[in-house]
Design a protein around this motif. Structure first.
Motif, PDB file in Angstrom:
ATOM      1  N   ALA A  73       0.831  -1.210   0.000  1.00 26.40           N
ATOM      2  CA  ALA A  73       0.000   0.000   0.000  1.00 26.40           C
ATOM      3  C   ALA A  73       0.863   1.256   0.000  1.00 26.40           C
ATOM      4  CB  ALA A  73      -0.933  -0.012   1.203  1.00 26.40           C
ATOM      5  N   ILE A  74       1.923   1.252   0.797  1.00 20.09           N
ATOM      6  CA  ILE A  74       2.817   2.399   0.847  1.00 20.09           C
ATOM      7  C   ILE A  74       3.636   2.492  -0.433  1.00 20.09           C
ATOM      8  CG2 ILE A  74       4.805   3.416   2.026  1.00 20.09           C
ATOM      9  CD1 ILE A  74       3.718   2.094   4.617  1.00 20.09           C
ATOM     10  N   ALA A  75       4.170   1.357  -0.899  1.00 19.07           N
ATOM     11  CA  ALA A  75       5.034   1.345  -2.085  1.00 19.07           C
ATOM     12  C   ALA A  75       4.288   1.801  -3.332  1.00 19.07           C
ATOM     13  CB  ALA A  75       5.620  -0.046  -2.287  1.00 19.07           C
ATOM     14  N   LYS A  76       3.010   1.492  -3.431  1.00 15.69           N
ATOM     15  CA  LYS A  76       2.272   1.858  -4.651  1.00 15.69           C
ATOM     16  C   LYS A  76       2.204   3.372  -4.828  1.00 15.69           C
ATOM     17  CE  LYS A  76      -2.618   2.247  -4.030  1.00 15.69           C
ATOM     18  NZ  LYS A  76      -3.897   1.702  -4.002  1.00 15.69           N
ATOM     19  N   GLU A  77       2.289   4.117  -3.749  1.00 10.74           N
ATOM     20  CA  GLU A  77       2.279   5.571  -3.831  1.00 10.74           C
ATOM     21  C   GLU A  77       3.665   6.131  -4.145  1.00 10.74           C
ATOM     22  OE1 GLU A  77      -0.555   7.255  -3.717  1.00 10.74           O
ATOM     23  OE2 GLU A  77      -1.606   5.370  -3.375  1.00 10.74           O
ATOM     24  N   LYS A  78       4.683   5.274  -4.114  1.00  5.06           N
ATOM     25  CA  LYS A  78       6.055   5.745  -4.262  1.00  5.06           C
ATOM     26  C   LYS A  78       6.793   5.078  -5.416  1.00  5.06           C
ATOM     27  CE  LYS A  78       6.758   6.968   0.532  1.00  5.06           C
ATOM     28  NZ  LYS A  78       7.415   8.266   0.407  1.00  5.06           N
ATOM     29  N   VAL A  79       6.084   4.581  -6.422  1.00  4.97           N
ATOM     30  CA  VAL A  79       6.753   3.953  -7.559  1.00  4.97           C
ATOM     31  C   VAL A  79       7.717   4.971  -8.167  1.00  4.97           C
ATOM     32  CG1 VAL A  79       6.426   2.985  -9.867  1.00  4.97           C
ATOM     33  CG2 VAL A  79       4.878   2.352  -8.032  1.00  4.97           C
ATOM     34  N   PRO A  80       8.956   4.550  -8.431  1.00  4.42           N
ATOM     35  CA  PRO A  80       9.954   5.511  -8.912  1.00  4.42           C
ATOM     36  C   PRO A  80       9.532   6.154 -10.226  1.00  4.42           C
ATOM     37  CG  PRO A  80      10.770   3.274  -9.118  1.00  4.42           C
ATOM     38  CD  PRO A  80       9.476   3.204  -8.373  1.00  4.42           C
ATOM     39  N   LYS A  81       9.667   7.460 -10.300  1.00  9.93           N
ATOM     40  CA  LYS A  81       9.286   8.177 -11.502  1.00  9.93           C
ATOM     41  C   LYS A  81      10.483   8.430 -12.416  1.00  9.93           C
ATOM     42  CE  LYS A  81       5.368  10.393  -9.214  1.00  9.93           C
ATOM     43  NZ  LYS A  81       5.149   9.253  -8.406  1.00  9.93           N
TER      44      LYS A  81
END
Length: 89
Positions: free
Chosen positions: A38-46
């Motif tokens: 849940a946390i990682a999905k908001e922080k996928v590397p751009k």
């Protein structure tokens, strides 16, 4: 119930200042397993195709008792690869 703190690491450490009460190891593991994606999905590397996300769970004595890591790795394949930009000489 004991209080556990779920810290998150994505290249920088994000400490959990509040924590949450859990009944034991099974609940700690379950909470970490659900929180991590849940946390990682908001922080996928751009700006890249690789990133590791880790949850470190501390007990009330500030001892790390559990860790879990989720890794994102993107790879371009064949025709889907973006064009290579030419560099100026």
């Amino acid at each position: 119930m004991a209080r556990y703190f779920f810290d998150f690491h994505d290249g920088e450490m994000h400490r959990d200042p509040v924590g949450q009460e859990c009944e034991g190891p099974d609940e700690v593991r379950s909470e970490a397993m659900h929180a991590l994606p849940a946390i990682a999905k908001e922080k996928v590397p751009k700006d890249g195709n690789k990133q590791a996300y880790t949850i470190l769970v501390r007990n009330e004595r500030n001892v790390t008792v559990y860790t879990a890591t989720l890794t994102f790795a993107g790879i371009w394949l064949g025709e889907n690869e973006p064009p290579i930009e030419e560099q100026a000489d």
